[in-house]
Design a protein around this motif. Structure first.
Motif, PDB file in Angstrom:
ATOM      1  N   UNK A  55      58.441  62.605  18.427  1.00 53.66           N
ATOM      2  CA  UNK A  55      58.236  62.705  19.871  1.00 53.66           C
ATOM      3  C   UNK A  55      58.270  64.176  20.291  1.00 53.66           C
ATOM      4  N   UNK A  56      57.354  64.544  21.165  1.00 52.88           N
ATOM      5  CA  UNK A  56      57.361  65.899  21.716  1.00 52.88           C
ATOM      6  C   UNK A  56      58.365  65.909  22.873  1.00 52.88           C
ATOM      7  N   UNK A  57      59.570  66.325  22.573  1.00 50.18           N
ATOM      8  CA  UNK A  57      60.638  66.259  23.573  1.00 50.18           C
ATOM      9  C   UNK A  57      60.498  67.334  24.634  1.00 50.18           C
ATOM     10  N   UNK A  58      60.009  68.487  24.223  1.00 49.25           N
ATOM     11  CA  UNK A  58      59.939  69.595  25.169  1.00 49.25           C
ATOM     12  C   UNK A  58      58.838  70.553  24.732  1.00 49.25           C
ATOM     13  N   UNK A  59      58.129  71.095  25.706  1.00 50.36           N
ATOM     14  CA  UNK A  59      57.106  72.104  25.438  1.00 50.36           C
ATOM     15  C   UNK A  59      57.474  73.369  26.206  1.00 50.36           C
ATOM     16  N   UNK A  60      57.462  74.497  25.519  1.00 48.42           N
ATOM     17  CA  UNK A  60      57.677  75.790  26.170  1.00 48.42           C
ATOM     18  C   UNK A  60      56.435  76.634  25.963  1.00 48.42           C
ATOM     19  N   UNK A  98      65.021  77.841  16.721  1.00 52.47           N
ATOM     20  CA  UNK A  98      64.975  79.284  16.952  1.00 52.47           C
ATOM     21  C   UNK A  98      65.598  79.590  18.316  1.00 52.47           C
ATOM     22  N   UNK A  99      66.289  80.682  18.392  1.00 43.85           N
ATOM     23  CA  UNK A  99      66.867  81.081  19.668  1.00 43.85           C
ATOM     24  C   UNK A  99      65.876  81.847  20.528  1.00 43.85           C
ATOM     25  N   UNK A 100      65.063  82.661  19.875  1.00 44.55           N
ATOM     26  CA  UNK A 100      64.102  83.482  20.600  1.00 44.55           C
ATOM     27  C   UNK A 100      62.726  83.347  19.965  1.00 44.55           C
ATOM     28  N   UNK A 101      61.664  83.442  20.783  1.00 41.47           N
ATOM     29  CA  UNK A 101      60.311  83.355  20.228  1.00 41.47           C
ATOM     30  C   UNK A 101      59.923  84.621  19.480  1.00 41.47           C
ATOM     31  N   UNK A 102      59.035  84.459  18.506  1.00 39.28           N
ATOM     32  CA  UNK A 102      58.470  85.618  17.843  1.00 39.28           C
ATOM     33  C   UNK A 102      57.496  86.328  18.769  1.00 39.28           C
ATOM     34  N   UNK A 103      57.113  87.523  18.394  1.00 42.11           N
ATOM     35  CA  UNK A 103      56.258  88.358  19.243  1.00 42.11           C
ATOM     36  C   UNK A 103      54.960  87.665  19.620  1.00 42.11           C
ATOM     37  N   UNK A 104      54.390  86.874  18.697  1.00 34.85           N
ATOM     38  CA  UNK A 104      53.092  86.252  18.945  1.00 34.85           C
ATOM     39  C   UNK A 104      53.170  84.739  19.114  1.00 34.85           C
ATOM     40  N   UNK A 105      54.369  84.221  19.345  1.00 38.40           N
ATOM     41  CA  UNK A 105      54.501  82.795  19.636  1.00 38.40           C
ATOM     42  C   UNK A 105      53.934  82.514  21.022  1.00 38.40           C
ATOM     43  N   UNK A 106      53.045  81.524  21.109  1.00 40.52           N
ATOM     44  CA  UNK A 106      52.420  81.200  22.389  1.00 40.52           C
ATOM     45  C   UNK A 106      52.922  79.870  22.956  1.00 40.52           C
TER      46      UNK A 106
END
Length: 272
Positions: A22-27, A87-95
């Protein structure tokens, strides 16, 4: 740009990890130009949906969601899906982040932000998919179909192979490799290829693509698998990117020309 073998590799590697989740959350860390919808609308449409299947059409990944909805993704030049633990923080190119529960994260990463996502209530109503030609590994790509496609144009055969409305999924790398293996010069006009040459091209398309899939695709610049590892077919390329190097068959130097603003690599001795 990831071509059919790279996208097929991603589908096969992602499937065991996402089917039934299940896609629980989208950021969304960057929406434009990736998403055609406003971020809030996209999130509302996708969250709480269950991924029931993952398939491929040409260079598109198609996430089958329940209740019925389809998420179509084209990776373009630098898009990729990665599976990560929390992950706590997104990578530079995470969209985009898709939280799948139990600290599992499906990450869409795209350096150049050229990838595209769209939602459709039915796959058949997607205009992008409706314009695509035959799947190269399907029975539809046969002698009869290929004869018709060749006879209706005087364009070079390499342009025909890369025309997604005729054959869907072949890009620049595999077009060069297919024509080398088949012994066909890339500037030959498709209309004037004889039946034996056309048959040879069809057989070679299927042979090259199957081998590339077996080796998890080609990594020459940006393509990475879901575990961020490279494909392996680049170790078996004969002509692509090898201008000035000796042909593996005859030892003459590989040449490069530009066709329709794309580089083409070939052997002037082995390809006629």
């Amino acid at each position: 740009m990831p071509e059919l073998p790279e996208v097929e590799t991603l589908v096969r590697e992602l499937k065991p990890h996402v089917i039934g989740k299940t896609i629980h959350k989208v950021i969304i860390y960057r929406s434009l130009p990736i998403l055609p919808l406003k971020p809030g609308k996209f999130i509302q449409s996708v969250e709480s949906k269950i991924i029931v299947d993952l398939t491929r059409r040409a260079k598109y990944l198609i996430f089958h969601l329940k209740p019925e909805l389809y998420l179509l993704t084209h990776l373009r030049m630098t898009g990729k899906f990665l599976l990560k633990n929390h992950l706590k923080l997104p990578g530079k190119y995470h969209r985009l982040w898709f939280h799948l529960g139990k600290q599992k994260l499906l990450v869409f990463e795209d350096v150049r932000c050229l990838g595209k996502m769209e939602l459709a209530t039915k796959v058949t109503i997607s205009q992008k998919l409706s314009r695509l030609g035959a799947e190269p590994l399907s029975k539809k790509l046969n002698i009869s179909y290929f004869h018709k496609r060749c006879n209706e144009t005087i364009r070079p055969i390499k342009a025909v192979l890369m025309d997604q409305s005729k054959i869907a999924g072949i890009g620049n790398i595999y077009a060069s490799e297919i024509l080398f293996k088949a012994g066909i010069h890339p500037e030959r006009q498709a209309k004037f290829l004889n039946p034996l040459e056309r048959k040879q091209i069809i057989q070679t398309i299927k042979l090259i693509l199957k081998k590339a899939i077996q080796l998890q695709g080609t990594t020459v610049s940006d393509f990475r698998r879901v575990d961020d590892k490279s494909g392996r077919f680049q170790n078996f390329l004969n002509v692509y990117g090898k201008v000035g190097q000796p042909c593996p068959k005859c030892a003459q130097l590989i040449q490069r020309i530009v066709q329709y603003q794309r580089s083409t690599f070939f052997c002037p001795h082995c390809q006629h």
